[in-house]
Design a protein around this motif. Sequence first.
Motif, short mmCIF file in Angstrom:
data_model
loop_
_atom_site.label_atom_id
_atom_site.label_comp_id
_atom_site.label_asym_id
_atom_site.label_seq_id
_atom_site.Cartn_x
_atom_site.Cartn_y
_atom_site.Cartn_z
N ILE A 46 1.25 -1.02 -0.12
CA ILE A 46 0.12 0.12 -0.14
C ILE A 46 0.90 1.51 0.37
CG2 ILE A 46 -1.81 1.47 1.34
CD1 ILE A 46 -2.33 -1.30 2.38
N GLN A 47 0.90 1.88 -0.53
CA GLN A 47 1.95 3.44 -0.89
C GLN A 47 0.28 4.38 -1.34
OE1 GLN A 47 3.24 1.52 -3.97
NE2 GLN A 47 5.77 1.84 -2.86
N PRO A 48 1.24 5.71 -0.82
CA PRO A 48 0.01 7.09 -1.42
C PRO A 48 0.67 7.46 -2.81
CG PRO A 48 2.17 7.02 -0.43
CD PRO A 48 1.89 6.29 -0.52
N PHE A 49 -0.54 7.71 -3.54
CA PHE A 49 -0.33 8.08 -4.87
C PHE A 49 0.40 9.97 -4.76
CE2 PHE A 49 -2.56 10.77 -8.23
CZ PHE A 49 -2.04 9.38 -9.53
N ILE A 50 1.36 9.54 -6.13
CA ILE A 50 2.15 10.08 -5.59
C ILE A 50 1.64 11.37 -7.52
CG2 ILE A 50 4.53 11.25 -6.05
CD1 ILE A 50 4.12 10.89 -3.26
N ASN A 51 1.40 12.27 -7.05
CA ASN A 51 1.18 13.06 -8.42
C ASN A 51 2.74 13.69 -9.28
OD1 ASN A 51 -0.25 14.48 -10.57
ND2 ASN A 51 -1.52 15.96 -9.38
N PHE A 52 2.97 12.56 -9.64
CA PHE A 52 3.91 13.03 -10.27
C PHE A 52 4.44 13.68 -11.46
CE2 PHE A 52 3.88 9.16 -11.43
CZ PHE A 52 3.69 9.18 -13.64
N GLU A 53 5.83 14.84 -11.38
CA GLU A 53 5.60 15.38 -12.51
C GLU A 53 6.58 14.75 -14.01
OE1 GLU A 53 8.93 18.72 -12.46
OE2 GLU A 53 7.33 19.57 -10.30
N TYR A 54 6.96 13.80 -13.51
CA TYR A 54 7.78 12.23 -14.59
C TYR A 54 8.07 11.27 -13.67
CZ TYR A 54 11.71 15.14 -14.36
OH TYR A 54 13.11 15.82 -14.38
N GLU A 55 8.75 10.56 -14.62
CA GLU A 55 9.42 9.17 -14.36
C GLU A 55 10.65 8.88 -14.86
OE1 GLU A 55 6.70 4.94 -13.03
OE2 GLU A 55 5.11 6.82 -15.32
#
Length: 275
Positions: free
Chosen positions: A162-171
């Motif tokens: 289980i992880q928090p959803f990360i609204n990332f810029e890019y991978e």
Amino acid sequence: MKKILFVTDLYYEAKGRLYYEEDLFLTGELRKDFNLVICNPKDMNNFNEEFDLTIFRNAGPIANFKEEYNLFRKNIVSKNLKTYNSFDGKGDMNGKDYLLELTKKDFAIIKTIDNLDDFNKLPKTETYVVKPKDGADSIGLEFLSKDEVFKTVDAADRNTLIQPFINFEYEVSFYFIDKEFQYALYAPDKSRRWELKEYTPTKEDLDFAKSFIEWNNIDHGIQRVDACRDENGELLLVELEDLNPYLSLLDISPQLRDKFVTTLKSSIQKVLDEI
């Protein structure tokens, strides 16, 4: 000349990637300098004792051949098989529990738990990512609210991450042979994660990636450090792939590809010379 068994599944289909093309290219290059035979992972235990070195490459998710993989791991120890990568890593080759360890050690990583009792240790967010420990290529991946997580995940189950959803810029991914950095690739459009472009890392980026390579400390082999850039501009580890990382070799420049192949050949030759 010493003999190499190159383990790959040329029929495995991965979303957005052509595994077989990469391994056909790589075996074509390695054959110029080594005596090499291609083998499917389901057959590898029938042959690897007859070869000096087993190179484990794009074999697909372990779940597809779990029994054969477990036997292979046992044979590495009991029959002293020489492998590439070396099987002394702490990352994906042993499953996903390392994400829990790195979380506890406070590495720069997407915080991860496998126990609902630890839920309050995760950052608060509207959406959480739930996935099986033995999953791959987004198999079994779900995006759930907190309430849905507690309804879906068995409190006694320790096989779910289980992880928090990360609204990332890019991978972005960093590729290493042994402990030597080779190249980095990123997906500027996060909705098209496998449309990759070459990325020029900063010193801070490389220090981040190398911290996981040093922690893992495998004897020899290829590793890929997968990360995301969060909304605050910080890099967070997504995955440390030390088993059979897809390399996107056909997506990089001929110059980088040639350099990678040359370095790989030198690394493999070093292992063979020690046998």
